[in-house]
Design a protein around this motif. Structure first.
Motif, PDB file in Angstrom:
ATOM      1  N   VAL A  33      51.373  40.406  45.883  1.00  0.00           N
ATOM      2  CA  VAL A  33      51.675  38.976  45.749  1.00  0.00           C
ATOM      3  C   VAL A  33      51.511  38.314  47.115  1.00  0.00           C
ATOM      4  O   VAL A  33      52.076  38.771  48.102  1.00  0.00           O
ATOM      5  CB  VAL A  33      53.118  38.771  45.218  1.00  0.00           C
ATOM      6  CG1 VAL A  33      53.416  37.300  45.030  1.00  0.00           C
ATOM      7  CG2 VAL A  33      53.318  39.537  43.909  1.00  0.00           C
ATOM      8  N   GLU A  34      50.730  37.226  47.149  1.00  0.00           N
ATOM      9  CA  GLU A  34      50.474  36.505  48.397  1.00  0.00           C
ATOM     10  C   GLU A  34      50.520  35.005  48.156  1.00  0.00           C
ATOM     11  O   GLU A  34      50.195  34.540  47.069  1.00  0.00           O
ATOM     12  CB  GLU A  34      49.072  36.834  48.941  1.00  0.00           C
ATOM     13  CG  GLU A  34      48.835  38.274  49.253  1.00  0.00           C
ATOM     14  CD  GLU A  34      47.387  38.512  49.686  1.00  0.00           C
ATOM     15  OE1 GLU A  34      46.475  37.889  49.101  1.00  0.00           O
ATOM     16  OE2 GLU A  34      47.188  39.310  50.605  1.00  0.00           O
ATOM     17  N   GLU A  35      50.866  34.263  49.208  1.00  0.00           N
ATOM     18  CA  GLU A  35      50.778  32.810  49.142  1.00  0.00           C
ATOM     19  C   GLU A  35      49.323  32.412  49.340  1.00  0.00           C
ATOM     20  O   GLU A  35      48.644  32.931  50.216  1.00  0.00           O
ATOM     21  CB  GLU A  35      51.632  32.161  50.225  1.00  0.00           C
ATOM     22  CG  GLU A  35      53.095  32.091  49.848  1.00  0.00           C
ATOM     23  CD  GLU A  35      53.889  31.265  50.832  1.00  0.00           C
ATOM     24  OE1 GLU A  35      54.265  30.132  50.487  1.00  0.00           O
ATOM     25  OE2 GLU A  35      54.127  31.768  51.937  1.00  0.00           O
ATOM     26  N   LYS A  36      48.830  31.511  48.507  1.00  0.00           N
ATOM     27  CA  LYS A  36      47.458  31.016  48.601  1.00  0.00           C
ATOM     28  C   LYS A  36      47.520  29.501  48.647  1.00  0.00           C
ATOM     29  O   LYS A  36      47.297  28.842  47.643  1.00  0.00           O
ATOM     30  CB  LYS A  36      46.635  31.462  47.385  1.00  0.00           C
ATOM     31  CG  LYS A  36      46.629  32.943  47.136  1.00  0.00           C
ATOM     32  CD  LYS A  36      45.407  33.553  47.693  1.00  0.00           C
ATOM     33  CE  LYS A  36      45.358  35.025  47.319  1.00  0.00           C
ATOM     34  NZ  LYS A  36      44.215  35.674  47.813  1.00  0.00           N
ATOM     35  N   GLY A  37      47.868  28.961  49.811  1.00  0.00           N
ATOM     36  CA  GLY A  37      48.015  27.513  49.933  1.00  0.00           C
ATOM     37  C   GLY A  37      49.213  27.048  49.127  1.00  0.00           C
ATOM     38  O   GLY A  37      50.340  27.477  49.364  1.00  0.00           O
ATOM     39  N   GLN A  38      48.970  26.179  48.148  1.00  0.00           N
ATOM     40  CA  GLN A  38      50.052  25.660  47.297  1.00  0.00           C
ATOM     41  C   GLN A  38      50.312  26.563  46.093  1.00  0.00           C
ATOM     42  O   GLN A  38      51.134  26.230  45.244  1.00  0.00           O
ATOM     43  CB  GLN A  38      49.694  24.247  46.806  1.00  0.00           C
ATOM     44  CG  GLN A  38      49.520  23.240  47.908  1.00  0.00           C
ATOM     45  CD  GLN A  38      50.810  22.957  48.656  1.00  0.00           C
ATOM     46  OE1 GLN A  38      51.899  23.280  48.204  1.00  0.00           O
ATOM     47  NE2 GLN A  38      50.681  22.359  49.828  1.00  0.00           N
ATOM     48  N   ARG A  39      49.606  27.675  45.986  1.00  0.00           N
ATOM     49  CA  ARG A  39      49.745  28.579  44.843  1.00  0.00           C
ATOM     50  C   ARG A  39      50.227  29.942  45.296  1.00  0.00           C
ATOM     51  O   ARG A  39      50.262  30.249  46.474  1.00  0.00           O
ATOM     52  CB  ARG A  39      48.404  28.747  44.135  1.00  0.00           C
ATOM     53  CG  ARG A  39      47.879  27.476  43.522  1.00  0.00           C
ATOM     54  CD  ARG A  39      46.496  27.691  42.951  1.00  0.00           C
ATOM     55  NE  ARG A  39      46.030  26.480  42.335  1.00  0.00           N
ATOM     56  CZ  ARG A  39      45.720  26.374  41.057  1.00  0.00           C
ATOM     57  NH1 ARG A  39      45.792  27.420  40.272  1.00  0.00           N
ATOM     58  NH2 ARG A  39      45.315  25.233  40.566  1.00  0.00           N
ATOM     59  N   ILE A  40      50.525  30.776  44.329  1.00  0.00           N
ATOM     60  CA  ILE A  40      50.828  32.179  44.590  1.00  0.00           C
ATOM     61  C   ILE A  40      49.762  32.993  43.874  1.00  0.00           C
ATOM     62  O   ILE A  40      49.496  32.779  42.685  1.00  0.00           O
ATOM     63  CB  ILE A  40      52.233  32.559  44.083  1.00  0.00           C
ATOM     64  CG1 ILE A  40      53.297  31.791  44.861  1.00  0.00           C
ATOM     65  CG2 ILE A  40      52.454  34.063  44.199  1.00  0.00           C
ATOM     66  CD1 ILE A  40      54.723  32.025  44.375  1.00  0.00           C
ATOM     67  N   GLY A  41      49.135  33.891  44.591  1.00  0.00           N
ATOM     68  CA  GLY A  41      48.104  34.753  44.011  1.00  0.00           C
ATOM     69  C   GLY A  41      48.637  36.163  43.837  1.00  0.00           C
ATOM     70  O   GLY A  41      49.323  36.687  44.707  1.00  0.00           O
ATOM     71  N   VAL A  42      48.318  36.766  42.694  1.00  0.00           N
ATOM     72  CA  VAL A  42      48.720  38.146  42.430  1.00  0.00           C
ATOM     73  C   VAL A  42      47.458  38.960  42.186  1.00  0.00           C
ATOM     74  O   VAL A  42      46.727  38.719  41.221  1.00  0.00           O
ATOM     75  CB  VAL A  42      49.653  38.249  41.194  1.00  0.00           C
ATOM     76  CG1 VAL A  42      50.082  39.701  40.969  1.00  0.00           C
ATOM     77  CG2 VAL A  42      50.866  37.348  41.345  1.00  0.00           C
ATOM     78  N   ALA A  43      47.203  39.908  43.091  1.00  0.00           N
ATOM     79  CA  ALA A  43      46.073  40.827  42.919  1.00  0.00           C
ATOM     80  C   ALA A  43      46.607  42.056  42.191  1.00  0.00           C
ATOM     81  O   ALA A  43      47.596  42.658  42.613  1.00  0.00           O
ATOM     82  CB  ALA A  43      45.492  41.201  44.270  1.00  0.00           C
ATOM     83  N   ILE A  44      45.951  42.407  41.087  1.00  0.00           N
ATOM     84  CA  ILE A  44      46.378  43.545  40.277  1.00  0.00           C
ATOM     85  C   ILE A  44      45.359  44.660  40.430  1.00  0.00           C
ATOM     86  O   ILE A  44      44.156  44.439  40.293  1.00  0.00           O
ATOM     87  CB  ILE A  44      46.493  43.151  38.783  1.00  0.00           C
ATOM     88  CG1 ILE A  44      47.460  41.983  38.604  1.00  0.00           C
ATOM     89  CG2 ILE A  44      46.921  44.350  37.940  1.00  0.00           C
ATOM     90  CD1 ILE A  44      47.449  41.375  37.207  1.00  0.00           C
ATOM     91  N   ALA A  45      45.840  45.855  40.700  1.00  0.00           N
ATOM     92  CA  ALA A  45      44.985  47.046  40.739  1.00  0.00           C
ATOM     93  C   ALA A  45      45.422  47.945  39.595  1.00  0.00           C
ATOM     94  O   ALA A  45      46.612  48.261  39.467  1.00  0.00           O
ATOM     95  CB  ALA A  45      45.134  47.768  42.073  1.00  0.00           C
ATOM     96  N   SER A  46      44.467  48.320  38.729  1.00  0.00           N
ATOM     97  CA  SER A  46      44.824  49.124  37.567  1.00  0.00           C
ATOM     98  C   SER A  46      43.619  49.899  37.054  1.00  0.00           C
ATOM     99  O   SER A  46      42.477  49.443  37.154  1.00  0.00           O
ATOM    100  CB  SER A  46      45.357  48.223  36.452  1.00  0.00           C
ATOM    101  OG  SER A  46      45.613  48.962  35.276  1.00  0.00           O
ATOM    102  N   GLU A  47      43.899  51.055  36.476  1.00  0.00           N
ATOM    103  CA  GLU A  47      42.867  51.837  35.797  1.00  0.00           C
ATOM    104  C   GLU A  47      42.498  51.176  34.466  1.00  0.00           C
ATOM    105  O   GLU A  47      41.492  51.505  33.867  1.00  0.00           O
ATOM    106  CB  GLU A  47      43.369  53.270  35.540  1.00  0.00           C
ATOM    107  CG  GLU A  47      43.614  54.073  36.795  1.00  0.00           C
ATOM    108  CD  GLU A  47      42.330  54.403  37.528  1.00  0.00           C
ATOM    109  OE1 GLU A  47      41.338  54.774  36.881  1.00  0.00           O
ATOM    110  OE2 GLU A  47      42.320  54.272  38.765  1.00  0.00           O
ATOM    111  N   ASN A  48      43.350  50.274  33.986  1.00  0.00           N
ATOM    112  CA  ASN A  48      43.158  49.612  32.693  1.00  0.00           C
ATOM    113  C   ASN A  48      42.601  48.205  32.849  1.00  0.00           C
ATOM    114  O   ASN A  48      42.922  47.321  32.062  1.00  0.00           O
ATOM    115  CB  ASN A  48      44.488  49.531  31.932  1.00  0.00           C
ATOM    116  CG  ASN A  48      45.195  50.855  31.810  1.00  0.00           C
ATOM    117  OD1 ASN A  48      46.213  51.068  32.427  1.00  0.00           O
ATOM    118  ND2 ASN A  48      44.648  51.761  31.036  1.00  0.00           N
ATOM    119  N   ALA A  49      41.753  47.977  33.851  1.00  0.00           N
ATOM    120  CA  ALA A  49      41.259  46.627  34.147  1.00  0.00           C
ATOM    121  C   ALA A  49      40.637  45.953  32.926  1.00  0.00           C
ATOM    122  O   ALA A  49      40.905  44.788  32.647  1.00  0.00           O
ATOM    123  CB  ALA A  49      40.262  46.671  35.299  1.00  0.00           C
TER     124      ALA A  49
END
Length: 194
Positions: A33-49
């Motif tokens: 989870v990271e701040e992306k300006g006025q938003r929050i971005g969630v990068a997901i890593a998964s074997e089930n992409a």
């Protein structure tokens, strides 16, 4: 360093909610989870992409919608949250020029890699491992749904990695389309596999 003083609180809540959702759906995933300006971005890593993205990104969009509604209900000040898995972002749908629904088998499903700019506006190079994983995930989606998948524009070096990664797969075929140095790779079922 965080712009929003409540960011750490939001981060903990987002991870908790996504972990429960993934648990209920019998999926595994890691969340960044990271701040992306006025938003929050969630990068997901998964074997089930492929399962998480779903057909035409619908599952990922639904997860994002539910997450945003749950967070908004807990705190109306919470910024909008975007989900991204293996470079496929659910918010990218509004940026597509070819978003008109197509008849079955007409237009390949298209992955959109969110542009990432490094110093001086140069996009950082995608690693060989990331390209191989992207190719394998796209091939899984093609086998599952039967529809062709179109990867984002890439240079000859990156396209070659995609082609080599899938060349021995008996069920799919790859083809570069477009003009100029930057072309897209289309992954589709071989006729014998249909």
């Amino acid at each position: 360093m965080a712009e929003n003083p409540k960011f750490n609180e939001y981060k903990a809540q987002i991870i908790e909610i996504l972990a429960k959702m993934f648990d209920y759906l019998a999926l595994d995933g890691d969340f960044k989870v990271e701040e992306k300006g006025q938003r929050i971005g969630v990068a997901i890593a998964s074997e089930n992409a492929g399962r998480i993205i779903g057909r035409k990104g619908q599952t990922l969009e639904s997860l994002q919608l539910l997450l945003n509604r749950m967070m908004f209900k807990m705190d109306e000040e919470c910024p909008h949250i975007t989900l991204d898995i293996d470079g496929y972002a659910s918010g990218d749908r509004e940026n597509r020029s070819d978003d008109a629904p197509a008849a079955d088998g007409e237009a390949p499903r298209e992955y959109h890699r969110r542009p990432r700019h490094g110093k001086g506006g140069d996009a950082p190079r995608v690693s060989k491992e990331q390209l191989e994983k992207q190719a394998q995930d796209a091939a899984k989606e093609v086998k599952r749904w039967g529809d062709p998948v179109k990867l984002p524009e890439m240079n000859a070096h990156d396209r070659r990695i995609i082609h080599i990664t899938l060349k021995d797969d008996p069920e799919v075929t790859t083809e570069s389309i477009g003009e100029g140095a930057m072309k897209k790779v289309v992954i589709s079922l071989k006729e014998s596999a249909q």
